[in-house]
Design an enzyme around this catalytic site. Structure first.
Site, PDB file in Angstrom:
ATOM      1  N   ASP A 163       0.937  -0.989  -0.044  1.00 52.29           N
ATOM      2  CA  ASP A 163       0.159   0.180   0.002  1.00 52.29           C
ATOM      3  C   ASP A 163       0.839   1.350   0.077  1.00 52.29           C
ATOM      4  O   ASP A 163       1.910   1.412   0.678  1.00 52.29           O
ATOM      5  CB  ASP A 163      -1.048  -0.044   1.314  1.00 52.29           C
ATOM      6  CG  ASP A 163      -1.911  -1.063   1.455  1.00 52.29           C
ATOM      7  OD1 ASP A 163      -3.277  -0.998   0.891  1.00 52.29           O
ATOM      8  OD2 ASP A 163      -1.311  -2.159   1.561  1.00 52.29           O
ATOM      9  N   LYS A 164       0.305   2.236  -0.618  1.00 52.37           N
ATOM     10  CA  LYS A 164       1.195   3.616  -0.711  1.00 52.37           C
ATOM     11  C   LYS A 164       0.787   4.234   0.498  1.00 52.37           C
ATOM     12  O   LYS A 164       1.795   4.859   1.250  1.00 52.37           O
ATOM     13  CB  LYS A 164       0.688   4.480  -1.803  1.00 52.37           C
ATOM     14  CG  LYS A 164       1.406   5.790  -1.957  1.00 52.37           C
ATOM     15  CD  LYS A 164       0.688   6.516  -3.172  1.00 52.37           C
ATOM     16  CE  LYS A 164       1.373   8.078  -3.224  1.00 52.37           C
ATOM     17  NZ  LYS A 164       0.895   8.869  -2.147  1.00 52.37           N
TER      18      LYS A 164
END
Length: 709
Positions: free
Chosen positions: A260-261
């Site tokens: 995930d960013k």
């Protein structure tokens, strides 16, 4: 004048820079020229919701849900990769391995010298010793060469070891091979023979220049693995930057999956023949990236070389009065699991042009429609892309439209360049300008939609019970992970485009030619009665031309849903191999492992609730928990593990019993916090990040070019 250039001017009355003050000033600043300059009115965006992609059911709908804010800060969401051996990876060692010459027993060294005496006599050893003590002269090549053609590889290795052990850091040695002709004695009855080629081997011993030392690879194994701890960054961007700094291609910087960013994540990376200190120096240019836990391995790391991910999540603004209901919901989830839906990341962000519609067009060979859908104007567009789309839609001048998009990151740019190159009507050739792994996300989105719809209908009509015809892996493959496709050189290419679907979470992809058709079987009534199988064993296919479908009503549903858009399983074989879908299998229900939770009190949105790997390593504490009578808010802290193909948002959806899209979360956060002005956090809250997205997208191409150099 030179001192002031590029620095800007500061009001002498202003206080020290403070991000929250800056936001306040920005909000209070009066409009200039009667309003926002050169900016069109904000359009209402139609965002994609879960029920639009088949996400409708729950494993226990009778348990009430609750409200919690997900990713209020990116430090509320932590992901640690679980490697292929089941170990949770944590950044806890910053040691940088150095080249160490392993000592050799002096008796062995003496023995080697005796054995090599026929080739390297006392005079040669004296020449080597003199070379080691000689003053460095950069104008000449200071060397000793030894003909070792009579020595085998093992003996030549002993020579290198002797030089290394006896003259550490002063001399370096290397073997040089060259072809030369050797003329044998001519027989009496033959005047001339062809001279055979033999290889002459020479060991060249050199004086090191400028203290550079031995440039050869002296680490124990070919590949260097290391952990990357990142904050609010994209995995592939880190790989690209490291590659450019190390003079490598992005495909040579390997990792097991994309994380995930908007989170703090730790994962494994792997690079061939780059020293740890080189990698560390390359990473210094990356903000909010820490690396460590260096190790060496014989093989590279590949996509899918992981068992899953360990999540630590803080859900803020929990209703203190619902602790009992939340405990019941968590116990239910622990027991029943959650439906293994594909999350919204799989389908892009536009409700008006969902990515699965492009996938259907590609599968039906309607390449014109596919191109038009990719380039079609939409209300969810980034600001700079909207007029480009609208102009192309009206004039169909691809070259002019492509010229307005800087850089090569955007899929629209690649497609427009293809249309300009091959002709405005050669849609098939233009589509091939898009990297295959990116192009196939569209058909994969359609497969994912079918899976979601089938899973929902299966749960809705038959509940949480086994039925004859349900598919399970055959006994020897019960623990078989979902198959993953590994593509050569293309596996890391990722577009940073808000209108394109996020790269598959944890890089879970779909095998194009299923090898598992015979590795599943339908359950019989006897199997169900035996009690050996559970709902978590049931798998559902992703539609394809080489897949086994359930031997019950569910199998019929697949054909009905394909027929809705004019497709069949046979048509998924496709006349162009690029778009062929073999199919794959996916677990219908996922049960999280090692689920833990606790409730945590806090006072402000800035309070840190979970310590990251870096904070634990450096002893940086989280915000102390206030006394219950003083606390304003309560959070739920969750910790659990999921296999690599599962979405944490779907786990949370089962708890919330409501949509988990970003739009819904933003509305909940605003409601929970009251007026928007209260959120002057150190990290940008979700809505402010959304406002910044347009600017970020316009700068993305430039940033990529900077990284490449």
């Amino acid at each position: 004048m030179g001192k002031d250039r590029g620095r800007g001017r500061r009001n002498h009355n202003s206080g020290p820079y403070n991000k929250s003050n800056w936001r306040s000033l920005k909000r209070d600043r009066p409009p200039q020229n009667g309003g926002q300059r050169n900016k069109a009115p904000q359009q209402q965006k139609s965002v994609l919701l879960e029920n639009q992609v088949g996400i409708t059911e729950f494993t226990n709908p009778d348990v009430p849900g609750f409200t919690g804010i997900l990713k209020s800060r990116f430090s509320d969401f932590h992901v640690n990769e679980i490697d292929s051996e089941g170990k949770v990876l944590e950044l806890n060692d910053l040691t940088v391995p150095k080249v160490a010459i392993e000592p050799v027993d002096p008796q062995d060294l003496d023995k080697w010298r005796e054995e090599l005496e026929a080739v390297i006599g006392a005079e040669v050893w004296q020449e080597i010793a003199d070379l080691a003590e000689a003053k460095l002269d950069p104008q000449i090549e200071q060397k000793v060469e030894i003909d070792v053609s009579s020595l085998d590889k093992e003996k030549r290795g002993q020579v290198h070891q002797l030089v290394k052990q006896l003259y550490k850091g002063k001399l370096v040695s290397t073997t040089i091979g060259q072809q030369q002709q050797v003329k044998p004695p001519a027989p009496e009855d033959q005047t001339e023979l062809q001279e055979p080629l033999v290889e002459k081997k020479t060991i060249r011993i050199l004086k090191t220049k400028g203290g550079r030392g031995d440039k050869r690879w002296n680490f124990p194994k070919e590949f260097v693995s290391f952990l990357v701890h990142k904050t609010n960054l994209v995995t592939s961007d880190i790989a690209s930057t490291l590659a450019s700094r190390l003079f490598m291609r992005p495909s040579q910087v390997n990792y097991a999956g994309i994380k995930d960013k908007r989170a703090k994540t730790t994962q494994n990376f792997c690079i061939k023949r780059r020293a740890p200190d080189q990698i560390l120096n390359a990473a210094r240019s990356l903000r909010d990236v820490r690396i460590g836990n260096f190790a060496f391995r014989n093989t590279t790391l590949k996509l899918g070389d992981l068992q899953g991910n360990r999540f630590r999540i803080a859900l803020r603004h929990i209703d203190k009065e619902k602790r009992g209901d939340i405990e019941v919901a968590l116990e239910s989830l622990r027991k029943r699991g959650f439906i293994n839906y594909y999350g919204l990341q799989r389908f892009g962000n536009s409700a008006s042009v969902p990515t699965y519609e492009v996938g259907v067009a590609l599968l039906k060979c309607d390449y014109k429609l596919a191109c038009e859908l990719i380039l079609k104007p939409r209300d969810s567009d980034v600001e700079f892309m909207r007029p480009i789309r609208e102009e192309w839609w009206e004039k169909r001048d691809s070259a002019a439209a492509a010229a307005k998009i800087y850089g090569e990151k955007f899929i629209e740019k690649k497609l427009l360049d293809g249309l300009a190159r091959f002709g405005e009507s050669d849609y098939s050739s233009a589509l091939r300008q898009i990297p295959r792994n990116m192009l196939m996300l569209y058909p994969h989105a359609y497969q994912s939609l079918i899976f979601n719809r089938i899973a929902s209908r299966r749960i809705k009509e038959f509940g949480l019970k086994l039925i004859p015809g349900d598919l399970v892996y055959v006994e020897q493959d019960q623990d078989q992970e979902e198959p993953k496709e590994i593509t050569k050189d293309e596996e890391k290419e990722e577009e940073n485009n808000e209108n394109f679907p996020e790269t598959l979470e944890e890089d879970e992809t779909i095998v194009e030619e299923s090898i598992f058709k015979r590795k599943v079987r339908p359950l019989t009534s006897e199997d169900i009665a035996s009690g050996r199988f559970h709902l978590s064993d049931v798998i559902l296919p992703l539609p394809g031309h080489d897949i086994t479908y359930p031997a019950n009503e569910c199998g019929i549903w697949y054909q009905e849903m394909l027929a809705e858009v004019g497709l069949t399983s046979d048509l998924l074989k496709h006349k162009e191999k690029t778009y062929a879908l073999g199919g794959a299998y996916r677990k219908m229900i996922i049960q999280p492992s090692d689920l833990k939770w606790n409730f945590r009190l806090y006072n402000t949105p800035e309070d840190s609730l979970i310590a990251s790997d870096w904070e634990l390593l450096k002893g940086i504490p989280v915000t102390p928990e206030p006394a219950e009578e003083e606390a304003k808010f309560m959070a739920l802290l969750l910790e659990f593990s999921l296999p690599s193909a599962a979405y944490a948002t779907m786990f949370l959806r089962e708890l919330f019993k409501q949509d988990t899209s970003a739009a819904t979360q933003m509305q909940l956060e605003k409601k929970a916090m009251g007026e928007a002005g209260k959120e002057a956090t150190k990290e940008e809250p979700m809505e402010e990040e959304e406002e910044k997205m347009e600017k970020t997208q316009t700068e993305a191409a430039t940033q990529e070019e900077v990284q490449a150099n």
